[in-house]
Design an enzyme around this catalytic site. Structure first.
Site, short mmCIF file in Angstrom:
data_model
loop_
_atom_site.label_atom_id
_atom_site.label_comp_id
_atom_site.label_asym_id
_atom_site.label_seq_id
_atom_site.Cartn_x
_atom_site.Cartn_y
_atom_site.Cartn_z
CD GLU A 1 -0.93 3.72 8.63
OE1 GLU A 1 -0.06 3.75 9.51
OE2 GLU A 1 -0.70 3.31 7.46
CD GLN B 1 12.76 -14.95 31.98
OE1 GLN B 1 12.83 -13.85 32.52
NE2 GLN B 1 12.29 -16.02 32.60
CG MET C 1 -4.19 1.07 -10.06
SD MET C 1 -5.05 0.10 -8.78
CE MET C 1 -3.66 -0.81 -8.08
CD GLU D 1 -3.06 -4.52 -4.76
OE1 GLU D 1 -2.10 -3.74 -4.85
OE2 GLU D 1 -4.25 -4.17 -4.92
N PRO E 1 1.17 11.11 -8.50
CG PRO E 1 2.77 12.45 -9.57
CD PRO E 1 1.67 11.46 -9.85
CD1 TRP F 1 4.09 6.25 -5.52
CD2 TRP F 1 6.22 5.55 -5.38
NE1 TRP F 1 4.80 7.18 -4.80
CE2 TRP F 1 6.11 6.78 -4.70
CE3 TRP F 1 7.47 4.92 -5.43
CZ2 TRP F 1 7.19 7.39 -4.07
CZ3 TRP F 1 8.55 5.53 -4.82
CH2 TRP F 1 8.40 6.75 -4.14
N GLY G 1 -1.93 -0.79 -0.46
CA GLY G 1 -2.83 -0.29 0.58
C GLY G 1 -2.12 -0.30 1.91
CB THR G 2 -0.96 2.43 4.14
OG1 THR G 2 -2.26 2.99 4.43
CG2 THR G 2 -0.30 3.26 3.05
#
Length: 380
Positions: free
Chosen positions: A368, A278, A126, A241, A129, A157, A365-366
């Protein structure tokens, strides 16, 4: 909190765990299988899993699979990630397979789904650049010509294209008023003339690629689904996904936690195990609690998807992806900190867990983007 599983699922989890310990249970063996971490997919191991029938866990029975649901798939992904078995090709394969199963022709289904069951790898492309988070802005063009389409443009990618039989390509076939319209999915053999696959070096090894299309001819029967409707088709796969990535990272987070726990129990400083201090004990407690929360979220969303397989759980799937990927990164970072210099050394493996988790908050999908999606479901 104990995980409540059916006898069948408990047997599956136990069998996967035994397989992983036997086939890749030591760092030396994993280095051998992955060329010291540079090749995250090992076809020999993958083929063995195909023989056991595991790769077809989510493939319909009529194509040779087990026809199981999201909960079973997530268990498989979580346990193989925990066992650190090098089968990175499986995630893109099952994502691609689901698209063919929903929208492909019978011939496409038998080719791809049958291949999945038998240990073949598939990829999906998908990103470009100039089109990452905004996937619909893609410009790779598939121009209509007699008998098919001529594809020109660059993709980037693309995970596992270099080991895949086909790439499920999303390209623009027409210009419409909305950028989400006029996109089409194509089944592209990776050996087709006019396609060049070029690897991208990353801190995670050889996994992603640039794809260059130059007058690449695809016949009419390469179209997957309805021409111009790829965006709508893609939206139906969002549950899958995000849940795949969530399950993988939950398994990775569990592994980072267990490796850290083992270390702080054994490592002594100032006359006692460092885990008894601790400062570390409380961090272990917090991570353990967060892992249980993430597991409960993943299990609950998977069960909901299985109960309503035709429904898109945009909010819940995004929550699972966000929680599990961010947690995995956090646990690996904490592990490295608590292990000190040993966490940074390749001998102990925590650094490789960190490398595999850092990118998880970016791909699929980031974080964000996931937060934005969740916010939109609340009318924001």
């Amino acid at each position: 909190m104990p995980r409540i599983l059916t006898d069948e699922r408990r047997d599956l989890v136990n069998a996967i765990g035994e397989f992983c310990r036997r086939e890749c249970g030591t760092k030396e063996r994993r280095d051998e299988l992955t060329a010291h971490g540079q090749e995250p997919h090992n076809q020999e191991i993958y083929a063995k899993m195909a023989e056991l029938g595991w790769l077809g866990i989510a493939v319909a029975e009529e194509y040779g699979g087990a026809g199981l649901g999201m909960a079973d798939l997530c268990l498989f992904l979580e346990e193989t990630a925990y066992g650190r078995v090098p089968i990175s090709g499986f995630a893109t394969t099952i994502i691609s397979a689901a698209a063919y199963e929903k929208f492909g022709t019978e011939e496409q289904k038998r080719t791809v789904l049958g291949g999945v069951v038998n240990g073949r790898v598939e990829a999906i492309s998908m990103s470009e650049p100039g089109a990452g988070s905004d996937v619909a802005a893609l410009t790779c063009r598939a121009e209509r010509v007699p008998g098919g389409y001529l594809v020109n443009g660059q993709k980037t990618w693309c995970s596992n294209a270099h080991i895949a039989d086909h790439v499920l390509l999303i390209a623009r076939t027409s210009r419409e008023d909305s950028k989400h319209e006029g996109l089409t999915q194509f089944m592209v053999p990776t050996g087709v003339e006019g396609l060049r696959i070029s690897g991208i070096d990353t801190m995670g090894g050889r996994e992603v690629n640039d794809l260059y299309f130059t007058d690449c001819f695809l016949p009419d029967d390469a179209v997957v689904g309805v021409p111009g409707q790829a965006w709508k088709q893609l939206m139906t796969g969002l549950n899958l996904e995000r849940m795949i990535l969530a399950a993988m990272m939950l398994g990775t987070a569990r592994r980072a936690f267990d490796d850290t726990l083992e270390y702080v129990r054994q490592r002594e400083q100032f006359g006692r195990p460092i885990g008894s201090f601790q400062a570390l004990k409380h961090r272990i407690a917090d991570m353990a609690t967060e892992l249980e929360c993430a597991r409960l979220l993943l299990d609950d969303v998977a069960a909901a998807i299985d109960a309503e397989p035709g429904r898109v759980f945009a909010r819940e799937a995004s929550m699972a992806k966000l929680k599990c990927t961010e947690l995995a990164k956090h646990v690996a970072l904490e592990g490295m900190q608590m292990m000190g210099g040993y966490g940074y050394a390749t001998e102990y493996g925590m650094e490789s867990l960190l490398r595999s988790t850092v990118v998880s908050t970016v791909y699929g999908g980031t974080s964000e983007i996931q937060r934005d999606i969740i916010g939109k479901t609340y009318g924001l």
